[in-house]
Scaffold this motif. Structure first.
Motif, PDB file in Angstrom:
ATOM      1  N   ASN A  18       0.802  -1.229   0.000  1.00 57.37           N
ATOM      2  CA  ASN A  18       0.000   0.000   0.000  1.00 57.37           C
ATOM      3  C   ASN A  18       0.833   1.278   0.000  1.00 57.37           C
ATOM      4  O   ASN A  18       0.274   2.361   0.087  1.00 57.37           O
ATOM      5  CB  ASN A  18      -1.012   0.041   1.151  1.00 57.37           C
ATOM      6  N   ASP A  19       2.171   1.190  -0.077  1.00 59.92           N
ATOM      7  CA  ASP A  19       2.985   2.400  -0.230  1.00 59.92           C
ATOM      8  C   ASP A  19       2.766   2.981  -1.623  1.00 59.92           C
ATOM      9  O   ASP A  19       2.643   2.245  -2.603  1.00 59.92           O
ATOM     10  CB  ASP A  19       4.473   2.090  -0.067  1.00 59.92           C
ATOM     11  N   LEU A  20       2.716   4.302  -1.698  1.00 55.84           N
ATOM     12  CA  LEU A  20       2.615   4.978  -2.991  1.00 55.84           C
ATOM     13  C   LEU A  20       4.007   5.326  -3.480  1.00 55.84           C
ATOM     14  O   LEU A  20       4.880   5.716  -2.700  1.00 55.84           O
ATOM     15  CB  LEU A  20       1.787   6.258  -2.868  1.00 55.84           C
ATOM     16  N   LEU A  21       4.208   5.188  -4.786  1.00 55.69           N
ATOM     17  CA  LEU A  21       5.471   5.561  -5.385  1.00 55.69           C
ATOM     18  C   LEU A  21       5.214   6.113  -6.772  1.00 55.69           C
ATOM     19  O   LEU A  21       4.132   5.972  -7.327  1.00 55.69           O
ATOM     20  CB  LEU A  21       6.442   4.377  -5.430  1.00 55.69           C
ATOM     21  N   THR A  22       6.213   6.786  -7.311  1.00 52.83           N
ATOM     22  CA  THR A  22       6.119   7.279  -8.669  1.00 52.83           C
ATOM     23  C   THR A  22       7.288   6.724  -9.466  1.00 52.83           C
ATOM     24  O   THR A  22       8.387   6.561  -8.947  1.00 52.83           O
ATOM     25  CB  THR A  22       6.095   8.819  -8.718  1.00 52.83           C
ATOM     26  N   HIS A  23       7.014   6.416 -10.714  1.00 51.10           N
ATOM     27  CA  HIS A  23       8.012   5.887 -11.632  1.00 51.10           C
ATOM     28  C   HIS A  23       8.086   6.842 -12.814  1.00 51.10           C
ATOM     29  O   HIS A  23       7.052   7.335 -13.283  1.00 51.10           O
ATOM     30  CB  HIS A  23       7.605   4.479 -12.082  1.00 51.10           C
ATOM     31  N   ASP A  24       9.282   7.134 -13.285  1.00 56.76           N
ATOM     32  CA  ASP A  24       9.456   8.098 -14.370  1.00 56.76           C
ATOM     33  C   ASP A  24       8.680   7.712 -15.632  1.00 56.76           C
ATOM     34  O   ASP A  24       8.203   8.581 -16.354  1.00 56.76           O
ATOM     35  CB  ASP A  24      10.938   8.246 -14.718  1.00 56.76           C
ATOM     36  N   ARG A  25       8.529   6.439 -15.900  1.00 55.63           N
ATOM     37  CA  ARG A  25       7.863   5.999 -17.127  1.00 55.63           C
ATOM     38  C   ARG A  25       6.389   5.643 -16.906  1.00 55.63           C
ATOM     39  O   ARG A  25       5.530   5.971 -17.718  1.00 55.63           O
ATOM     40  CB  ARG A  25       8.600   4.795 -17.682  1.00 55.63           C
ATOM     41  N   HIS A  26       6.090   4.963 -15.783  1.00 60.30           N
ATOM     42  CA  HIS A  26       4.747   4.434 -15.557  1.00 60.30           C
ATOM     43  C   HIS A  26       3.837   5.363 -14.767  1.00 60.30           C
ATOM     44  O   HIS A  26       2.632   5.161 -14.744  1.00 60.30           O
ATOM     45  CB  HIS A  26       4.826   3.084 -14.833  1.00 60.30           C
ATOM     46  N   GLY A  27       4.393   6.350 -14.066  1.00 60.96           N
ATOM     47  CA  GLY A  27       3.591   7.289 -13.290  1.00 60.96           C
ATOM     48  C   GLY A  27       3.428   6.850 -11.842  1.00 60.96           C
ATOM     49  O   GLY A  27       4.280   6.181 -11.284  1.00 60.96           O
ATOM     50  N   VAL A  28       2.298   7.218 -11.247  1.00 59.84           N
ATOM     51  CA  VAL A  28       2.029   6.930  -9.838  1.00 59.84           C
ATOM     52  C   VAL A  28       1.439   5.536  -9.707  1.00 59.84           C
ATOM     53  O   VAL A  28       0.575   5.133 -10.484  1.00 59.84           O
ATOM     54  CB  VAL A  28       1.061   7.969  -9.234  1.00 59.84           C
ATOM     55  N   GLY A  29       1.917   4.802  -8.706  1.00 66.44           N
ATOM     56  CA  GLY A  29       1.417   3.449  -8.479  1.00 66.44           C
ATOM     57  C   GLY A  29       1.392   3.109  -7.011  1.00 66.44           C
ATOM     58  O   GLY A  29       1.915   3.832  -6.166  1.00 66.44           O
ATOM     59  N   ARG A  30       0.745   1.997  -6.692  1.00 67.47           N
ATOM     60  CA  ARG A  30       0.630   1.516  -5.317  1.00 67.47           C
ATOM     61  C   ARG A  30       1.232   0.118  -5.256  1.00 67.47           C
ATOM     62  O   ARG A  30       0.932  -0.737  -6.089  1.00 67.47           O
ATOM     63  CB  ARG A  30      -0.829   1.465  -4.897  1.00 67.47           C
ATOM     64  N   VAL A  31       2.069  -0.115  -4.246  1.00 67.11           N
ATOM     65  CA  VAL A  31       2.686  -1.430  -4.048  1.00 67.11           C
ATOM     66  C   VAL A  31       1.600  -2.409  -3.624  1.00 67.11           C
ATOM     67  O   VAL A  31       0.880  -2.172  -2.663  1.00 67.11           O
ATOM     68  CB  VAL A  31       3.801  -1.357  -2.973  1.00 67.11           C
ATOM     69  N   ILE A  32       1.479  -3.512  -4.374  1.00 72.41           N
ATOM     70  CA  ILE A  32       0.458  -4.513  -4.062  1.00 72.41           C
ATOM     71  C   ILE A  32       1.066  -5.815  -3.569  1.00 72.41           C
ATOM     72  O   ILE A  32       0.347  -6.684  -3.082  1.00 72.41           O
ATOM     73  CB  ILE A  32      -0.456  -4.788  -5.266  1.00 72.41           C
ATOM     74  N   GLY A  33       2.383  -5.944  -3.697  1.00 72.44           N
ATOM     75  CA  GLY A  33       3.032  -7.169  -3.230  1.00 72.44           C
ATOM     76  C   GLY A  33       4.531  -7.014  -3.192  1.00 72.44           C
ATOM     77  O   GLY A  33       5.110  -6.174  -3.882  1.00 72.44           O
ATOM     78  N   LEU A  34       5.153  -7.826  -2.360  1.00 68.67           N
ATOM     79  CA  LEU A  34       6.604  -7.824  -2.227  1.00 68.67           C
ATOM     80  C   LEU A  34       7.137  -9.141  -2.753  1.00 68.67           C
ATOM     81  O   LEU A  34       6.656 -10.207  -2.377  1.00 68.67           O
ATOM     82  CB  LEU A  34       7.003  -7.645  -0.762  1.00 68.67           C
ATOM     83  N   GLY A  35       8.114  -9.057  -3.634  1.00 68.72           N
ATOM     84  CA  GLY A  35       8.726 -10.256  -4.187  1.00 68.72           C
ATOM     85  C   GLY A  35      10.054 -10.551  -3.525  1.00 68.72           C
ATOM     86  O   GLY A  35      10.455  -9.896  -2.568  1.00 68.72           O
ATOM     87  N   THR A  36      10.735 -11.541  -4.035  1.00 69.94           N
ATOM     88  CA  THR A  36      12.048 -11.887  -3.513  1.00 69.94           C
ATOM     89  C   THR A  36      13.123 -11.112  -4.254  1.00 69.94           C
ATOM     90  O   THR A  36      12.883 -10.567  -5.331  1.00 69.94           O
ATOM     91  CB  THR A  36      12.309 -13.394  -3.676  1.00 69.94           C
TER      92      THR A  36
END
Length: 73
Positions: A30-48
């Motif tokens: 649920n952390d919000l982040l921004t990516h230069d190419r994809h824009g604003v997004g919300r973390v939905i899962g953590l991988g390895t």
């Protein structure tokens, strides 16, 4: 003959001090982040291996950290 920088002694007065790697930023679900190419997004899962799954609205992307294009909001 091979040389390894891990076994070399570094003098305190040397201008060539080893650089410690920057710590990998940790994200939570649920952390919000921004990516230069994809824009604003919300973390939905953590991988390895420092990977996060992010929902950008247009799709889900897996991003490997550290990533210079990612900024926490």
């Amino acid at each position: 003959m091979t040389s390894s920088t891990t076994n070399r002694r570094v003098l305190p007065s040397s201008p060539f001090q080893p650089v410690a790697p920057e710590p990998v930023e940790q994200f939570s679900v649920n952390d919000l982040l921004t990516h230069d190419r994809h824009g604003v997004g919300r973390v939905i899962g953590l991988g390895t291996h420092n990977k996060v799954h992010v929902d950008f609205g247009a799709g889900i992307q897996t991003i490997t950290l550290p990533n210079a294009k990612v900024t926490r909001l």
